[in-house]
Design a protein around this motif. Sequence first.
Motif, PDB file in Angstrom:
ATOM      1  N   CYS A  92     -25.170  61.905  28.594  1.00 63.28           N
ATOM      2  CA  CYS A  92     -23.735  61.673  28.237  1.00 63.28           C
ATOM      3  C   CYS A  92     -22.804  62.955  29.021  1.00 63.28           C
ATOM      4  O   CYS A  92     -22.773  64.176  28.516  1.00 63.28           O
ATOM      5  CB  CYS A  92     -23.413  61.703  26.585  1.00 63.28           C
ATOM      6  SG  CYS A  92     -23.942  60.389  25.827  1.00 63.28           S
ATOM      7  N   MET A 118     -26.833  63.865  22.651  1.00 61.34           N
ATOM      8  CA  MET A 118     -26.355  63.032  23.444  1.00 61.34           C
ATOM      9  C   MET A 118     -26.129  63.554  24.987  1.00 61.34           C
ATOM     10  O   MET A 118     -26.269  62.805  25.788  1.00 61.34           O
ATOM     11  CB  MET A 118     -24.851  62.860  23.082  1.00 61.34           C
ATOM     12  CG  MET A 118     -24.886  61.905  21.616  1.00 61.34           C
ATOM     13  SD  MET A 118     -22.986  61.572  21.113  1.00 61.34           S
ATOM     14  CE  MET A 118     -22.614  60.425  22.158  1.00 61.34           C
ATOM     15  N   GLY A 166     -20.520  58.979  26.259  1.00 63.56           N
ATOM     16  CA  GLY A 166     -20.744  58.947  24.880  1.00 63.56           C
ATOM     17  C   GLY A 166     -19.510  58.819  24.070  1.00 63.56           C
ATOM     18  O   GLY A 166     -18.642  59.146  24.179  1.00 63.56           O
TER      19      GLY A 166
END
Length: 354
Positions: free
Chosen positions: A147, A142, A28
């Motif tokens: 991520c 995320m 990310g």
Amino acid sequence: MTTLDQPGTGRLAHAPADHVPVARAKVGVLIANLGTPDHYDYWSMRRYLNEFLSDKRVIDIAAWKWQPLLQAIILTKRPFTSGANYKSIWNHDKGESPLMTITKAQTAALAERMQARFGDAVQVDFCMRYGNPSTRSVVDRMVREGCEKILFFPLYPQYAGATTATANDQFFRALMGQKWQPAARTVPAYFDDSRYIEALAQSVERAYAAAAEKPEVLVASYHGMPQRYLREGDPYHCQCQKTTRLLRERLGWGAESIHTSFQSVFGREEWLRPYTVQHVARLAESGVKRIAVIAPAFAADCIETLEEIQGEIREAFEHAGGESFTYVPCLNDESAHMDALAAIVAENLRGWLG
């Protein structure tokens, strides 16, 4: 759309067949800007200002002294004046502040460059230190979307405790709430990065080429901070001065062609000088009729540039006898700027990605 790994693939290569699918692993990239109120009405402004002005990195006065003043006096009056200022620059078509509009465009431009370089291995998103989308909510999303590593990028070219550090603080707080924390990195200040300086120089050259008459002086106006912070070790003032010097050298101008000043003074304490609003007035009084103002500390146009520079600061110059005021817009999502940011991101992803 989040791609899921099924049992036997990706993150679930050795999982049992009945394991629930999970999001495919990604890196990310989270860019962070200062923040924006949700609207310019009283209560939206009050919530935003309360969060901003309660940050100990921004106002480091003891809470027992500061909070009664903030809650009983400042937050009863300032939401009205700040709301009026935001209303004057609001993106009414999209129902959001210009900073929000520009940050979305920056995110899309950065995502496009990351896609071209790394394919689907990188997910780009944005958050705000104050207001929405909050850092915590975006980090939560995320992580849910796979991520396992996050590069956090505060969009402040020059480091300051009240900007870069507080953004990092909030990112680390968000990580504290994760059961399975992703690996994390933060991007350092890029005040002297040659690609950033080049993008600044190009923006000045465009503005000067478009001006009916060439400005006599370029004022590089940076957001201010108390002088005390400099004495306590904050490098912001020095980094601002270096950015100005590098910009001048890239443009090939003499020392008197660019001046450094500081805006947005708050409270009674002595802040970094010279103050922009006073400096431009003194320039006009000394006979300078044409100036340009650029704001190198801001990665995106916001209330401090669209309302303060083009309002209060412009008026101070013209009231003192100035005749031509040119504002050089922030770099925003301009191509050279986004190329520079993408290159900085790629360098900070080394070891995680090629």
